[in-house]
Structures are given as C-alpha cells and as structure tokens.
Design a protein around this motif. Structure first.
Motif, PDB file in Angstrom:
ATOM      1  N   GLU A 652     -12.148-130.919  33.747  1.00  0.00           N
ATOM      2  CA  GLU A 652     -12.580-132.225  34.260  1.00  0.00           C
ATOM      3  C   GLU A 652     -12.957-133.155  33.105  1.00  0.00           C
ATOM      4  O   GLU A 652     -12.569-134.332  33.088  1.00  0.00           O
ATOM      5  N   VAL A 659      -7.997-139.836  30.124  1.00  0.00           N
ATOM      6  CA  VAL A 659      -7.840-141.074  30.902  1.00  0.00           C
ATOM      7  C   VAL A 659      -8.463-142.249  30.162  1.00  0.00           C
ATOM      8  O   VAL A 659      -7.882-143.341  30.090  1.00  0.00           O
ATOM      9  N   HIS A 675      -4.222-137.049  36.077  1.00  0.00           N
ATOM     10  CA  HIS A 675      -4.609-136.826  37.474  1.00  0.00           C
ATOM     11  C   HIS A 675      -3.773-135.719  38.107  1.00  0.00           C
ATOM     12  O   HIS A 675      -4.272-134.936  38.930  1.00  0.00           O
ATOM     13  N   LEU A 678      -5.294-132.606  36.951  1.00  0.00           N
ATOM     14  CA  LEU A 678      -6.552-132.417  37.674  1.00  0.00           C
ATOM     15  C   LEU A 678      -6.288-131.862  39.079  1.00  0.00           C
ATOM     16  O   LEU A 678      -7.057-131.029  39.587  1.00  0.00           O
ATOM     17  N   ALA A 694      -6.812-136.652  43.517  1.00  0.00           N
ATOM     18  CA  ALA A 694      -6.148-136.681  42.208  1.00  0.00           C
ATOM     19  C   ALA A 694      -4.634-136.754  42.359  1.00  0.00           C
ATOM     20  O   ALA A 694      -3.952-137.520  41.666  1.00  0.00           O
ATOM     21  N   TYR A 697      -3.414-140.187  43.519  1.00  0.00           N
ATOM     22  CA  TYR A 697      -3.398-141.155  42.413  1.00  0.00           C
ATOM     23  C   TYR A 697      -2.161-140.919  41.555  1.00  0.00           C
ATOM     24  O   TYR A 697      -1.439-141.866  41.217  1.00  0.00           O
ATOM     25  N   ALA A 698      -1.921-139.669  41.198  1.00  0.00           N
ATOM     26  CA  ALA A 698      -0.772-139.366  40.328  1.00  0.00           C
ATOM     27  C   ALA A 698       0.528-139.770  40.988  1.00  0.00           C
ATOM     28  O   ALA A 698       1.373-140.446  40.378  1.00  0.00           O
TER      29      ALA A 698
END
Length: 909
Positions: A652, A659, A675, A678, A694, A697-698
């Motif tokens: 994390e 990022v 992401h 993650l 995550a 988002y990716a």
C-alpha cells in the motif's frame, strides 16, 4: 611531505576516526572487505587520515589516485591513475573485460567500451591482486573524479565484501555523488577548541597572547588547515598583542589566494601553468614554462612557501592551492598558459588534451580549433566519455564560424548531454538555437530532442507533442524515420495517459502518416498495429502486434525494452515477451551493455510473475537494481506487482509513493498500473471492496496496455464484492482483448472470468477449461489463482471433497512460489472445509536469498565460479562465499547435490 606540517600532530583529536579506519583495515586483512567514504569540508583533515591509513596499511598492496578538477571531463582518467601500476596484469583479465579496459585507457581503438565491462574489469583486477596480499585503495578528492571512474569505483566498492580489500574515498562536503550514496561514510568533524589550541601551540614556536590565540581558533572554526594557514606570516608584534591579523572571511581558497599575492609575478604565472596542467608531468610543465619566457628558478619561491613540490610529479600542497592559482588569474593570462600547454603537448601522444588546451586558449571563433575539438569529441566518445564528448562538442560549437556547422555541433552536444544523463544541460544548449533560420530537418532534430528530453525527465508528459511535430516535419524528407518517431510519440502518449497524453492526436497523426515503405520493418508493423487497436479494429491490430513480436529485430527492441512488456501483455503473449527479453539479456551480457541490461532484467521480471516464478522475478529485480545502484527512487512497474503477488505489507505504501511520483511527473500509465497492482494485492488478502475500487480506477484509466489484466482483477473483485453489473461490464471489456488473441493465456483468463460470472454446470465447465488452458500456457501464477477460485466455488456448491483437493494444491503451490497473500486466502478457505493447511517445512532463516538463488541455479546448470561471476557481475570469491552459505542452508557439501533440487521452494518469498 610539506615543511609546515612536519613534526605536527595533525591528527590530534581524531582518535575516533583513526579507530574506524584501523578497524576497517583489520577486517580487510581478515578477508572481509569494505569501502568507506571519508567526508568533510576542505582542510578538515581527510587527506591526513588517508595518509595515516596508508602508513598503517603499509604491508598491504597500495593503489591510489586523486581527483583533479580539470580532468573531470576526461573519461576514466581517475581510474587510469588508480590502476596504472597494474597495467602489466591486463592480459590476465577475461577478453571482454581486458578489451574494455584497454579501450577506456586509450590503449586500443574500438567502439566505446561499455562502462559495466570496465567496472567489472576493475573489480576483477583488484580481486586478482588481492589473492597475493590484501589491497588498500585510496582515492582522494573524489568530488573531482570523472563520472566514468566514479561509477566504476562505486561498482567495485559494493562488491568487495568477500575480498581482502579496503577502499577509502575522500570526499569534500557538501558535494554529493549519487553513485556513492549507498556506501557507508565517516564525517570528519571540526576540532574541539582544546585540540585546536594544542595544534596552534605546536605550529607556533613563540608565545601567543590569549586574545590573539582565541581569535585565530574562532576564525578557523575547528579546521586544521585553516588554523595553520591563519598563522602564516603573523609578525612578532601581532603575537604580542597587536591587532593586525587580517580578517579573511573563513573561505579556504581565499586564504591561499592571499598567500599567492605575496609571490613574484613569474612564480604566480608558473603556478597558473601548473594548475592548468592536470597530469602533473614536470617535463610538460617545464616545456610550457619555457615557452612563456620563464626560468626554472621561478618555481623556487612557491616551493619555499610550501605551496608546490616538483620532483617526479608536480604536486600542489592542497587542491585549493591549484584552484586559487587558476581562479585568481585574468582571462588573458589563462589563455596564454593554455596556448603554451597546447604547444608543449605532443599531438600524436595526447591529441585530446592538446585540442582542449587550444580551445581554452581561443579568444574567439576559430574553425581550425573547432574542427580539432570536434575530432577530439569523436575520439573521446569512442572511449565512452559522454560527459567529455558533450563538453568538447559544446565548446567546438561556440568556436565554429559557419552557422550550419555550428548548429550541427550544438544539436549533437545537446543529444550527448541527454545521453549522459544531463537533460537540463541539453535544454540549456537548445536555448541557443535560433529556430527561425532552421531547415525542416534541423527543426525536426530540435523537436525530437525536446521530446526525448521530456520523456527522459518525465517519462511521458510533454514528450508526445514535440515528437509529433518532429515526425510531421521529417515525413517529406525521410518516411522511415518519420514512422519511427510516430511510434515513439504514440507510446509516449500512452505512457502519459490521462495525465497529459493526447492519445487521440497521436493516433490521428499516425493514421495520416506516410504509408510504410516496402518491405515494412518491425517499426512499420507495430505502428500500424497499435493505430488499428486504438481506432477500434483490435483483431487486425492485435495480429500485427503479434507479428511484430514474433520478428527478431533485436536492435529495434533494444531501444524499446519497456514497450516489449507492455505490448506482449496487450496481446496475452508471454512466450514472445520472455523470448525477446531473454535475447536482450543475453545480448547485453555479451556486450556488457550497462544501460540495456538492467532495463531488460527488470522488464522480464514481470513475465516471471505470471509464470509463477516470484523468486526468479525478485532475483532479476535485485540484479537490475544493483546494476543501476538505484537508491531513493519510487518503485517501478515490476517492483509493484512483485510486492502485490507476494502480499507484502508494504505494498500500500509503495503504491502511494509510486502514484505521488508518477502524478508529479505526469506518467498516467504508472498511476493506473499502480492501482492495478493494488487490486492484485487486495484480492490476495480478500479485501474485495478495496480491490474493486482499485481495479475500477485502473480499468477506467487504461486505454491500451494492461487493460485486459486490469479487467480480470475487476471481474474477481466485483463478483466477490457482490457487484454483478460491474463484473459483467468488466468481462465484456476483457473479451475485447482475449478474443483478439490466440494464446492459451488469453483463453484461460477468459474462461476463468466466465466461470466467475456464471452459475452451475456452465461455471464448472469454464473453471475446468481455465485450468486446462492456463496449464498449457505455462502461466503457473495465474493457474494457481484460478485453482483457488475454483476451490472456493466448489466449497460454496457444497462439494467439499473436490474443494479440498483444489484448495490444497493451490495453497501448496502459492506458498512455494511465495504468493503469501493468496496462499493465506487458500488456507482460510481450506480451513472452512474442515482441513488445516500444512505449514512450511523450513523457516525463513533457512531459505535462499535472491542472489543465492541465482548462483545456485547456475551451479546446478554446471557453471564455474568464474563463469557465474562474469554473468552476475561479482567476483569469483563473492560467488564462493555465497556458495558456502547455500551449502550450509541446504545441508549439502558439493555442487553436484544442487542438480535437480527444487530451488524455488527453498527461496525467500
């Protein structure tokens, strides 16, 4: 050596530092080598400590060198100084190492030596002589070493732990040399007031009033050299209480300048000449001095004052004397001295220094000198001196009379500055370019350089626009070159992604580009394939990308290693991924290509993660990191996914750092990829809500590269987080990529995700088809994750016996490969069926490190210690030390016993 220091205890108050150096020498004599940076301000006593070490280690083989400010631009000059006494042993080096070192030292004409081979030759040479007796390497004024020498020494310094070698490097504060940051250091502090007073009393052979003594001590600020220099020339009246002691502002160089002011003009000119001649060659100095109309007697006042010593070598009392002598001279005096030195330098024996002296002597543009300097730049480039090449080309450009030739040299200098790792200097050179008078090709060169600079600095942001402009300007002049620039512009826009990459513009420009000449190159096929994928024709585009990956243009891929991994994942082709990069690694090892090798090692690590070879991936990343001495930088792509697969608790934080760094630079692809990593990590730990966020988002920020892989994580997270609509859409996105591929990896992944979103017999069919296809693909990491998901599904269907079988196999395999997060998840699921997961047979302390694993594999394959040393860029003694640890950990006694052992099972996770 110097009269002023005779009979003085200049090491007063340095007991702690002396103890540290003595301990280091004792350890080296016992075969436990190490390096130490002795750092501190000018005059603080670093050189005295190094001299003390030389005396203490008098029984050791002494190698020494001193950095010279005026030689910083000449590649390997410092290393040549250090290793010159060993020139007769070069023939004992492996051929590639010997050839690289001979080229670096100008002993043979060849292409630029790879710096890794030169560094390896340095380590091998020092290791060889250390077999006869322990070695002490002393290098003073490291801040003035040329970059190539500093990197070679740093490389060797990090690899002498198993050698009877001590390396001491004197470095002036506050200079920072990135290559040496990872080495331990000893900071030499200011003297205490009591020690300063004692040294002052010893230096002055007459009584000194207390107020004057205190004033000198205060002004010296604990600096021994300043303390002694402040006493020079004090008149008896001042010692008795006068107030004539000059205030010198505490600047050490200024102290020496004041000493120079008292010397006759001829002596000062001689000192200036000596300061501008970095070789310390007395014959060359006397020749130049004679050409200036000076007599040998001019040296006497400087020698009497203890500022200069001339015997077999020309030596200044302190580097600051050299600096003061040069900087205090007028420009016209400097030009006169460089002219004399140029005339005294043999053009056949040392043409490069002669060219440099001529350039420094020039008062204005001179094409003859400029051409001489440009030729010298070519010779220096052949020896691998990028920094010196850039400096020569820059000076040559400024001396060039013809505007067109001046521009050519200026652009060449900017390009070399960039290659040398100085993008800011490259930008500064481009600022001198008058674009209003540039030809189309020159304009394209400028734009290409700007794009390369932006890509190097920010890895995406601001790179695609200048590259696009360059490509469009080149199109009428050179179609093949234009398409190559279009490819790089398109990839730069993909890397920048949502943080600044105008992908649509790059795609439209590529579509409008001149069609590929016949026959098309790999670049042409790739450009067309990517353009088709990004404009919606994925099946045809993916086929072209697979075609490009299958073609063996290794020279093209060598310049685009990162692109290999990205595009291979785009078309689910792990076989081509590994094949291309393994060839690049082999090529880099054969050539000793320092820039290519770490890139290829770190990139291929990503493929080994999918193959379930986490320990191999970790070993590759360790090798890559060691080769580039990467310290303090944000994690790269494969580092993030390795941590995620391992279930590392630091994942994390690593993602957060990546990022933050990528956002600041504008590398949108890395932000999205972080992401994605993650999501893997959170899926492994069963945090499906976090994984869903995550992965969403990716997936939403990826248009190409890892889009399919992110969709796969999103399907798993969404189904487990009870978000079926999201899972269905993610599956549709996934099929767009898998249907355009023909690999078992793609088919297995599609079947797996189909199993996640379907039910009953249909789901069972897809899970079993996924296991079959992923087994055929060789992607064991994905196979065991699929087995885990199938076991979970079977348990939920009440088929506990079948579930135990799948979960048991998944747990054992995931544990063996080091995927701790997923292994723990499998253990929890297995426990829910009523069966307890078996623990590891060996504790972590008994497992092999990444380096030990790499050595064990090669020993098992029959490699000798020397062969392994050359492969891993360490010394044979280091290999043998690792082997002893391997034998102890595995309770074996011979190399033969390593053959056939399950080495991955015995490695650190």
């Amino acid at each position: 050596m110097w009269e002023l220091w005779n009979d003085l205890d200049v090491l007063k108050g340095r007991q702690r530092e002396i103890g540290t150096l003595t301990g280091l020498l004792d350890e080296a004599r016992a075969g436990r080598g190490s390096a130490l940076i002795v750092r501190g301000e000018a005059g603080i006593g670093k050189t005295a400590l190094l001299e003390h070490a030389a005396q203490t280690g008098s029984a050791m083989r002494l190698l020494r060198a001193t950095g010279v400010e005026f030689e910083m631009g000449l590649p390997f000059s410092g290393l040549h100084q250090l290793l010159a006494p060993l020139s007769g042993r070069l023939g004992r080096l492996p051929d590639r190492q010997r050839e690289a070192l001979e080229t670096a030292f100008g002993l043979r004409s060849a292409d630029a030596p790879d710096r890794l081979m030169v560094a390896m030759a340095t380590l091998t040479l020092i290791s060889e002589i250390a077999e006869e007796r322990p070695v002490l390497c002393l290098v003073d004024d490291v801040q003035w070493l040329d970059e190539a020498s500093a990197k070679a020494l740093a490389f060797a310094a990090r690899r002498i732990a198993a050698e009877p070698v001590a390396m001491l490097l004197g470095l002036r504060d506050p200079v920072r040399i990135p290559e040496l940051d990872s080495l331990p250091s000893l900071t030499v502090p200011e003297l205490s007031d009591s020690d300063a007073r004692a040294l002052l009393t010893a230096a002055l052979h007459a009584p000194l009033d207390e107020p004057i003594r205190d004033r000198i001590v205060a002004e010296a600020r604990g600096n021994p050299l300043a303390l002694l220099e402040l006493t020079v020339g004090i008149r008896p009246g001042e010692m008795a209480g006068g107030f004539g002691l000059p205030v010198r502002g505490g600047a050490m160089e200024e102290l020496f300048r004041r000493r120079l002011d008292d010397l006759p003009d001829p002596t000062r000119l001689l000192l200036l000449t000596a300061s501008a001649e970095p070789l310390g060659d007395p014959l060359l100095l006397w020749d130049a001095v004679r050409r200036l109309g000076l007599d040998v007697a001019a040296a006497a006042p400087a020698e009497d004052a203890g500022l200069l010593e001339i015997d077999a070598r020309v030596r200044f009392r302190h580097p600051l004397v050299r600096s003061a002598a040069y900087r205090s001279a007028s420009p016209s005096q400097r030009r006169a001295v460089h002219k004399a030195l140029a005339e005294a330098t043999d053009p056949a024996l040392d043409p490069d220094r002669r060219a440099w002296h001529r350039a420094q002597a020039a008062a204005g543009p001179d094409e003859d000198i400029a051409a001489d300097l440009a030729a010298a730049a070519d010779r220096v480039r052949m020896r691998g001196g990028l920094a010196a090449t850039a400096a020569f080309l820059e000076r040559s450009a400024h001396l060039t009379t013809d505007p067109s030739t001046r521009l050519t040299r200026l652009l060449a200098a900017a390009g070399v500055k960039l290659d040398a790792g100085a993008p800011d200097d490259a930008v500064a050179l481009l600022a001198h370019v008058d674009e209003a008078v540039l030809s189309p090709m020159a304009q394209a060169q400028v734009e290409t350089l700007r794009g390369r600079i932006a890509f190097a600095v920010r890895r995406g942001m601001d790179a695609s626009a200048p590259l696009l402009r360059a490509a469009q300007r080149v199109e009428p002049l050179n179609a093949r070159l234009a398409r190559e620039i279009h490819l790089d512009a398109l990839f730069a826009s993909v890397l920048a992604g949502h943080l600044g990459g105008d992908i649509d513009t790059a795609v439209q420009a590529a579509r409008a580009a001149v069609p590929a000449p016949h026959p098309p190159t790999v670049v042409d096929v790739l450009l067309d394939g990517l353009t088709l994928i990004l404009t919606g024709d994925r099946p045809v585009g993916a086929a072209l990308v697979r075609q490009a990956l299958a073609e063996g243009d290794d020279a093209m891929w060598a310049r685009r290693v990162q692109m290999v991994g990205a595009l291979a994942f785009e078309v689910w082709d792990v076989d081509s991924y590994v094949s291309i990069l393994n060839r690049q690694i082999s090529r880099a090892r054969t050539l000793g290509a320092l820039t290519l090798l770490p890139q290829a090692l770190s990139t291929v690590a990503g493929a080994h993660l999918r193959l379930g070879q986490l320990h191999t991936a970790a070993s590759l990343l360790d090798q890559a990191t060691e080769l580039v001495a990467a310290t303090g930088t944000a994690p790269s792509y494969p580092h993030l996914t390795l941590a995620a697969w391992q279930g590392d608790s630091a994942t994390e934080d690593m993602v957060g750092a990546a990022v933050k760094d990528a956002t600041a630079r504008g590398e949108g692809l890395l932000v999205a990829f972080a992401h994605f990593a993650l999501a893997i990590h959170r899926n492994g730990h069963g945090d499906y809500t976090g994984a869903l966020a995550a992965a969403e988002y990716a997936s939403s920020h990826l248009v190409l590269v890892f889009k399919g892989a992110a969709s796969r994580e999103l399907v798993e997270a969404a189904t487990r987080a009870d978000a079926p609509d999201i899972a269905q859409q993610a599956f549709a996105d996934l099929r767009e990529t898998t249907q355009a591929s023909t690999t078992d990896f793609a088919a297995g992944t599609e079947h797996l995700c189909a199993g996640l979103i379907t039910h009953g017999a249909q789901a069972d069919h897809h899970y079993q088809a996924a296991l079959e296809a992923l087994t055929a693909s060789g992607c064991l990491g994905d196979l065991e994750r699929a087995r885990l998901l199938y076991g979970e599904w079977l348990r939920r269907q009440g088929r506990r016996s079948e579930a135990r079988k799948q979960l048991r196999e998944a747990h054992e395999a995931l544990t063996a490969m080091g995927a701790e997060g997923f292994a723990q998840r499998a253990a929890r699921e297995l426990g829910a069926t009523g069966e307890r997961a078996r623990k590891r047979a060996a504790g972590d302390t008994d497992r092999l490190t990444a380096q030990e694993l790499a050595i064990a594999r090669q020993v098992a394959a029959g490699a000798t210690s020397k062969e392994i040393a050359a492969e891993l860029f360490v010394s044979p003694r280091t290999v043998d030390a690792h082997l002893r640890n391997i034998f102890r950990k595995l309770s074996i006694t011979s190399r033969r016993q390593l053959r056939g052992m399950p080495l991955d099972d015995l490695a650190h996770a």
